[in-house]
Design a protein around this motif. Structure first.
Motif, PDB file in Angstrom:
ATOM      1  N   PHE A 256     -10.737   1.897 -12.029  1.00 35.99           N
ATOM      2  CA  PHE A 256     -10.354   0.483 -11.895  1.00 35.99           C
ATOM      3  C   PHE A 256      -9.444   0.085 -13.055  1.00 35.99           C
ATOM      4  CE2 PHE A 256     -14.107  -1.559  -9.382  1.00 35.99           C
ATOM      5  CZ  PHE A 256     -14.026  -0.570  -8.419  1.00 35.99           C
ATOM      6  N   ARG A 257      -9.859   0.445 -14.267  1.00 35.46           N
ATOM      7  CA  ARG A 257      -9.086   0.055 -15.457  1.00 35.46           C
ATOM      8  C   ARG A 257      -7.708   0.710 -15.461  1.00 35.46           C
ATOM      9  NH1 ARG A 257     -14.437   0.692 -18.980  1.00 35.46           N
ATOM     10  NH2 ARG A 257     -15.174  -1.473 -18.834  1.00 35.46           N
ATOM     11  N   ALA A 258      -7.654   1.991 -15.082  1.00 38.38           N
ATOM     12  CA  ALA A 258      -6.366   2.697 -15.035  1.00 38.38           C
ATOM     13  C   ALA A 258      -5.446   2.052 -13.996  1.00 38.38           C
ATOM     14  CB  ALA A 258      -6.586   4.175 -14.723  1.00 38.38           C
ATOM     15  N   MET A 259      -5.991   1.696 -12.841  1.00 35.55           N
ATOM     16  CA  MET A 259      -5.182   1.043 -11.811  1.00 35.55           C
ATOM     17  C   MET A 259      -4.692  -0.316 -12.291  1.00 35.55           C
ATOM     18  SD  MET A 259      -6.180   0.080  -7.908  1.00 35.55           S
ATOM     19  CE  MET A 259      -5.118  -1.016  -6.953  1.00 35.55           C
ATOM     20  N   ASN A 260      -5.576  -1.101 -12.892  1.00 36.41           N
ATOM     21  CA  ASN A 260      -5.184  -2.425 -13.383  1.00 36.41           C
ATOM     22  C   ASN A 260      -4.052  -2.311 -14.402  1.00 36.41           C
ATOM     23  OD1 ASN A 260      -7.226  -3.465 -11.807  1.00 36.41           O
ATOM     24  ND2 ASN A 260      -8.448  -4.244 -13.503  1.00 36.41           N
ATOM     25  N   ASP A 261      -4.187  -1.383 -15.332  1.00 39.51           N
ATOM     26  CA  ASP A 261      -3.157  -1.204 -16.368  1.00 39.51           C
ATOM     27  C   ASP A 261      -1.838  -0.751 -15.759  1.00 39.51           C
ATOM     28  OD1 ASP A 261      -5.000  -1.982 -18.293  1.00 39.51           O
ATOM     29  OD2 ASP A 261      -5.422   0.068 -18.954  1.00 39.51           O
ATOM     30  N   ALA A 262      -1.900   0.170 -14.794  1.00 38.81           N
ATOM     31  CA  ALA A 262      -0.686   0.663 -14.141  1.00 38.81           C
ATOM     32  C   ALA A 262      -0.019  -0.446 -13.321  1.00 38.81           C
ATOM     33  CB  ALA A 262      -1.007   1.870 -13.257  1.00 38.81           C
ATOM     34  N   LEU A 263      -0.829  -1.269 -12.659  1.00 46.32           N
ATOM     35  CA  LEU A 263      -0.284  -2.387 -11.889  1.00 46.32           C
ATOM     36  C   LEU A 263       0.422  -3.366 -12.824  1.00 46.32           C
ATOM     37  CD1 LEU A 263       0.081  -4.041  -9.288  1.00 46.32           C
ATOM     38  CD2 LEU A 263      -2.173  -5.050  -9.744  1.00 46.32           C
ATOM     39  N   ARG A 264      -0.217  -3.675 -13.922  1.00 42.83           N
ATOM     40  CA  ARG A 264       0.402  -4.578 -14.905  1.00 42.83           C
ATOM     41  C   ARG A 264       1.763  -4.038 -15.326  1.00 42.83           C
ATOM     42  NH1 ARG A 264       0.946  -4.879 -20.410  1.00 42.83           N
ATOM     43  NH2 ARG A 264       1.140  -7.005 -21.191  1.00 42.83           N
TER      44      ARG A 264
ATOM     45  N   LEU B 251       0.816  -1.215   0.000  1.00 46.66           N
ATOM     46  CA  LEU B 251       0.000   0.000   0.000  1.00 46.66           C
ATOM     47  C   LEU B 251       0.850   1.266   0.000  1.00 46.66           C
ATOM     48  CD1 LEU B 251      -2.851  -0.951   2.514  1.00 46.66           C
ATOM     49  CD2 LEU B 251      -2.784  -1.278   0.040  1.00 46.66           C
ATOM     50  N   ALA B 252       1.944   1.268   0.726  1.00 45.40           N
ATOM     51  CA  ALA B 252       2.807   2.454   0.779  1.00 45.40           C
ATOM     52  C   ALA B 252       3.366   2.790  -0.603  1.00 45.40           C
ATOM     53  CB  ALA B 252       3.943   2.239   1.766  1.00 45.40           C
ATOM     54  N   GLY B 253       3.544   1.787  -1.452  1.00 47.00           N
ATOM     55  CA  GLY B 253       4.079   1.992  -2.794  1.00 47.00           C
ATOM     56  C   GLY B 253       3.069   2.532  -3.792  1.00 47.00           C
ATOM     57  N   TYR B 254       1.786   2.587  -3.424  1.00 47.96           N
ATOM     58  CA  TYR B 254       0.762   3.065  -4.359  1.00 47.96           C
ATOM     59  C   TYR B 254       1.073   4.466  -4.884  1.00 47.96           C
ATOM     60  CZ  TYR B 254      -2.739  -0.670  -3.626  1.00 47.96           C
ATOM     61  OH  TYR B 254      -3.430  -1.846  -3.607  1.00 47.96           O
ATOM     62  N   ALA B 255       1.673   5.304  -4.052  1.00 56.78           N
ATOM     63  CA  ALA B 255       1.977   6.685  -4.460  1.00 56.78           C
ATOM     64  C   ALA B 255       2.896   6.714  -5.682  1.00 56.78           C
ATOM     65  CB  ALA B 255       2.616   7.441  -3.309  1.00 56.78           C
ATOM     66  N   ASP B 256       3.690   5.664  -5.873  1.00 52.08           N
ATOM     67  CA  ASP B 256       4.643   5.612  -6.987  1.00 52.08           C
ATOM     68  C   ASP B 256       4.015   5.257  -8.326  1.00 52.08           C
ATOM     69  OD1 ASP B 256       6.680   6.210  -5.184  1.00 52.08           O
ATOM     70  OD2 ASP B 256       7.125   4.084  -4.825  1.00 52.08           O
ATOM     71  N   TRP B 257       2.852   4.603  -8.304  1.00 57.44           N
ATOM     72  CA  TRP B 257       2.338   4.096  -9.582  1.00 57.44           C
ATOM     73  C   TRP B 257       0.821   4.128  -9.744  1.00 57.44           C
ATOM     74  CZ3 TRP B 257      -1.112   0.105  -9.472  1.00 57.44           C
ATOM     75  CH2 TRP B 257      -1.161  -0.664  -8.286  1.00 57.44           C
ATOM     76  N   ASN B 258       0.053   4.243  -8.678  1.00 62.03           N
ATOM     77  CA  ASN B 258      -1.383   4.011  -8.750  1.00 62.03           C
ATOM     78  C   ASN B 258      -2.163   5.310  -9.049  1.00 62.03           C
ATOM     79  OD1 ASN B 258      -4.078   3.298  -8.282  1.00 62.03           O
ATOM     80  ND2 ASN B 258      -3.509   1.810  -6.713  1.00 62.03           N
ATOM     81  N   PRO B 259      -2.742   5.435 -10.254  1.00 63.03           N
ATOM     82  CA  PRO B 259      -3.481   6.655 -10.589  1.00 63.03           C
ATOM     83  C   PRO B 259      -4.862   6.746  -9.918  1.00 63.03           C
ATOM     84  CG  PRO B 259      -3.647   5.088 -12.385  1.00 63.03           C
ATOM     85  CD  PRO B 259      -2.706   4.485 -11.368  1.00 63.03           C
ATOM     86  N   PHE B 260      -5.410   5.615  -9.488  1.00 67.86           N
ATOM     87  CA  PHE B 260      -6.757   5.583  -8.916  1.00 67.86           C
ATOM     88  C   PHE B 260      -6.744   5.706  -7.400  1.00 67.86           C
ATOM     89  CE2 PHE B 260     -10.564   2.961  -7.595  1.00 67.86           C
ATOM     90  CZ  PHE B 260     -11.495   3.945  -7.870  1.00 67.86           C
ATOM     91  N   ILE B 261      -5.746   5.085  -6.750  1.00 67.64           N
ATOM     92  CA  ILE B 261      -5.597   5.175  -5.297  1.00 67.64           C
ATOM     93  C   ILE B 261      -4.174   5.665  -5.041  1.00 67.64           C
ATOM     94  CG2 ILE B 261      -5.815   3.990  -3.073  1.00 67.64           C
ATOM     95  CD1 ILE B 261      -7.451   1.818  -4.502  1.00 67.64           C
ATOM     96  N   PRO B 262      -3.936   6.975  -5.208  1.00 67.77           N
ATOM     97  CA  PRO B 262      -2.574   7.483  -5.098  1.00 67.77           C
ATOM     98  C   PRO B 262      -2.041   7.581  -3.667  1.00 67.77           C
ATOM     99  CG  PRO B 262      -4.088   9.267  -5.588  1.00 67.77           C
ATOM    100  CD  PRO B 262      -4.883   8.003  -5.644  1.00 67.77           C
ATOM    101  N   SER B 263      -2.876   7.329  -2.698  1.00 60.64           N
ATOM    102  CA  SER B 263      -2.447   7.358  -1.305  1.00 60.64           C
ATOM    103  C   SER B 263      -3.156   6.235  -0.557  1.00 60.64           C
ATOM    104  CB  SER B 263      -2.797   8.711  -0.684  1.00 60.64           C
ATOM    105  OG  SER B 263      -2.494   8.710   0.692  1.00 60.64           O
TER     106      SER B 263
END
Length: 146
Positions: free
Chosen positions: A130-138, A25-37
């Motif tokens: 959801f789609r943006a997060m999934n793509d960024a996670l991939r 979860l702490a790493g979300y700020a580095d890559w997650n456009p949907f849940i940036p924090s």
């Protein structure tokens, strides 16, 4: 009223690699456009602190409660807008091994009196998030394996 949205992505990496990135979860700020924090512990009964940022929408802080964690394959939380029953969301991530790697399904089941008036936003901005997060996670998982 009830409503469910879902988005899936296939990731060419084993479930443990996807799980490691998804549960950091702490790493979300580095890559997650949907849940940036995001912060908190992924343990049933624990509360998370999340900031949702749907595309084209306003940031929304939420404090959902973790309801399920199945190591390496699924986790889920339940959030409420205001009081329970007004607008509740059960958010779930499921990882399934495939011949090429992992299939991730991100879904949310909504219930409460505000679901009907918010349905257009759920099917638009929230699903796009959801789609943006999934793509960024991939992309994050693939970059880490390169």
């Amino acid at each position: 009223m009830r409503h469910r949205i879902s988005a899936a992505v296939d990731i060419e990496a084993p479930p443990d690699a996807v799980w490691a990135r998804l549960t950091d979860l702490a790493g979300y700020a580095d890559w997650n456009p949907f849940i940036p924090s995001a912060s908190g512990e992924l343990r049933p009964g624990e509360r998370l602190s999340l900031r949702l940022q749907p595309p084209g929408g306003r940031a929304l802080p939420i404090r959902p409660t973790v309801t399920e964690v199945v190591e390496g394959s699924a986790f889920e939380w339940l959030g409420h807008l205001g009081v329970p029953g007004l607008f509740d969301g059960r958010h779930r991530f499921e990882l399934t091994p495939t011949a090429q790697g992992t299939r991730l399904v991100q879904s949310e089941s909504f219930s409460g009196v505000l679901v009907r008036p918010l349905r257009g936003f759920l099917d638009g901005g929230t699903l796009a998030g959801f789609r943006a997060m999934n793509d960024a996670l991939r992309q994050q998982v693939l970059d880490a394996r390169a």
